[in-house]
Scaffold this active site. Structure first.
Site, PDB file in Angstrom:
ATOM      1  N   SER A  47       0.850  -1.192   0.000  1.00  0.00           N
ATOM      2  CA  SER A  47       0.000   0.000   0.000  1.00  0.00           C
ATOM      3  C   SER A  47       0.885   1.240   0.000  1.00  0.00           C
ATOM      4  O   SER A  47       1.736   1.401   0.878  1.00  0.00           O
ATOM      5  CB  SER A  47      -0.905  -0.009   1.231  1.00  0.00           C
ATOM      6  OG  SER A  47      -1.621   1.197   1.315  1.00  0.00           O
ATOM      7  N   GLY A  97      -0.370   4.376   0.112  1.00  0.00           N
ATOM      8  CA  GLY A  97      -1.204   5.493   0.553  1.00  0.00           C
ATOM      9  C   GLY A  97      -2.027   6.047  -0.592  1.00  0.00           C
ATOM     10  O   GLY A  97      -2.636   5.290  -1.361  1.00  0.00           O
ATOM     11  N   GLY A 151      -1.904   4.569  -4.232  1.00  0.00           N
ATOM     12  CA  GLY A 151      -2.476   3.290  -4.638  1.00  0.00           C
ATOM     13  C   GLY A 151      -1.695   2.089  -4.165  1.00  0.00           C
ATOM     14  O   GLY A 151      -1.165   2.065  -3.049  1.00  0.00           O
ATOM     15  N   GLY A 189      -7.148   0.657   4.291  1.00  0.00           N
ATOM     16  CA  GLY A 189      -6.325  -0.513   4.015  1.00  0.00           C
ATOM     17  C   GLY A 189      -7.086  -1.811   4.181  1.00  0.00           C
ATOM     18  O   GLY A 189      -6.855  -2.785   3.451  1.00  0.00           O
ATOM     19  N   ASP A 190      -8.023  -1.845   5.127  1.00  0.00           N
ATOM     20  CA  ASP A 190      -8.831  -3.042   5.330  1.00  0.00           C
ATOM     21  C   ASP A 190      -9.766  -3.277   4.147  1.00  0.00           C
ATOM     22  O   ASP A 190     -10.008  -4.421   3.740  1.00  0.00           O
ATOM     23  CB  ASP A 190      -9.637  -2.913   6.615  1.00  0.00           C
ATOM     24  CG  ASP A 190      -8.757  -2.614   7.817  1.00  0.00           C
ATOM     25  OD1 ASP A 190      -7.607  -3.101   7.837  1.00  0.00           O
ATOM     26  OD2 ASP A 190      -9.202  -1.884   8.712  1.00  0.00           O
TER      27      ASP A 190
END
Length: 309
Positions: free
Chosen positions: A217, A219, A222, A248-249
């Site tokens: 990730s 941020g 992408g 993120g989940d």
């Protein structure tokens, strides 16, 4: 059925204030409670996408009871949490309406006894039998062995169940060595694991350490994925403003749903990025804006990436 594991569940509380200022009293304009912890967030997004999901982990005390009440009211999610003596933690997100920024306060988790850990391991094996994939997400509460995720990965592999691992620090390092199917670190977690701050080099190094596929990730920029089938970068069409809690989940839910649906990697990554961006747009932690997701998913740019030298 998709199984999610959240060993450090939480009751997520979102406060909205006009402007957050240090050393000042604030009038809260809105309060929202949601069942939380990384794997619980993943479960709720998967259910919203139409998947049958079972959520396990730990819950205890009055806070844990409130979490379970909220979870039982979530369509598509089966509660298989293990009761514990300690109290489930809370996480507080304070949203500043003026700036759009969010301040996060995370309580420590409850102490898990050896007996409670043993009960969880028994429940985990029972739940793996009908599972098509499992997500192992978040931090470890006190009392849980630091190598817990590595053991859970090996157990899942023995059952022939695909595993996605989303954690950090020593639990991530040990978990990677157990050869999970996918890991999803952010750039800081990846740098801590590999010692490299170059995302592509670090992602490739994480694969060499044992992960079958690494999705990093980045941020607002992408995702970067290094898989046996190729390397891709997936980016949202524009910078998304809002509350990043749970983004993120949602990306994990996109990756896991794409795995069980056997989507090509570019489609999995586009879904994950669109869900993440739609979560940032949503007003409450761990939710996602369905209309925003449907509008964004076709506009995510997914491009191939050459190998690092």
């Amino acid at each position: 059925m998709i199984l999610t594991v959240t060993l450090n569940t939480a009751l997520d509380i979102t406060y909205r204030v006009r402007s957050l200022r240090p050393h000042a009293s604030h009038r809260v304009s809105d309060v929202i409670e949601r069942p939380g912890g990384k794997g619980v967030n993943v479960a709720r997004v998967l259910a919203a996408l139409g998947h049958e999901v079972t959520a396990t982990g730990f819950a205890g005390g009055a806070t844990g009871q409130v979490l379970r009440e909220h979870l039982s009211a979530t369509p598509g999610v089966t509660d298989a949490l293990v009761p514990i003596a300690g109290a489930t933690r809370r996480t507080i997100a304070v949203v500043d309406d003026l700036s759009g920024d969010t301040t996060q306060l995370n309580e420590p988790g409850p102490q898990i006894s050896p007996t409670e850990w043993g009960l969880f391991l028994d429940r985990y094996e029972e739940l793996l039998a009908p599972a098509s994939a499992v997500a192992l997400s978040g931090s470890l509460p006190p009392g849980v062995p630091v190598g817990a995720y590595a053991g859970l990965i090996r157990t899942a592999r023995a059952f022939g169940v695909s595993v996605l691992l989303d954690t950090s620090g020593e639990p991530l390092r040990r978990g990677v060595a157990a050869r999970p199917d996918i890991i999803k670190p952010n750039s800081d977690e990846l740098a801590e694991l590999t010692g490299s701050h170059d995302p592509l080099r670090a992602t490739q190094d994480a694969r060499r350490r044992g992960a079958h596929t690494v999705v990093a990730s980045l941020g607002p920029e992408g995702l970067l994925a290094v898989t046996p089938e190729g390397r891709w970068r997936a980016a949202p069409p524009a910078h998304i403003h809002g509350n990043p809690t749970g983004a993120g989940d949602s990306a994990v839910a996109g990756l896991l749903s794409g795995l069980v649906e056997r989507l090509p990697w570019p489609e999995r990554l586009a879904r994950a990025v669109a869900l993440s961006a739609a979560t940032v747009r949503a007003p409450a932690a761990g939710e996602f804006d369905l209309a925003a997701y449907e509008e964004l998913v076709g506009r995510v740019a997914v491009t191939g990436v050459a190998s690092a030298a």
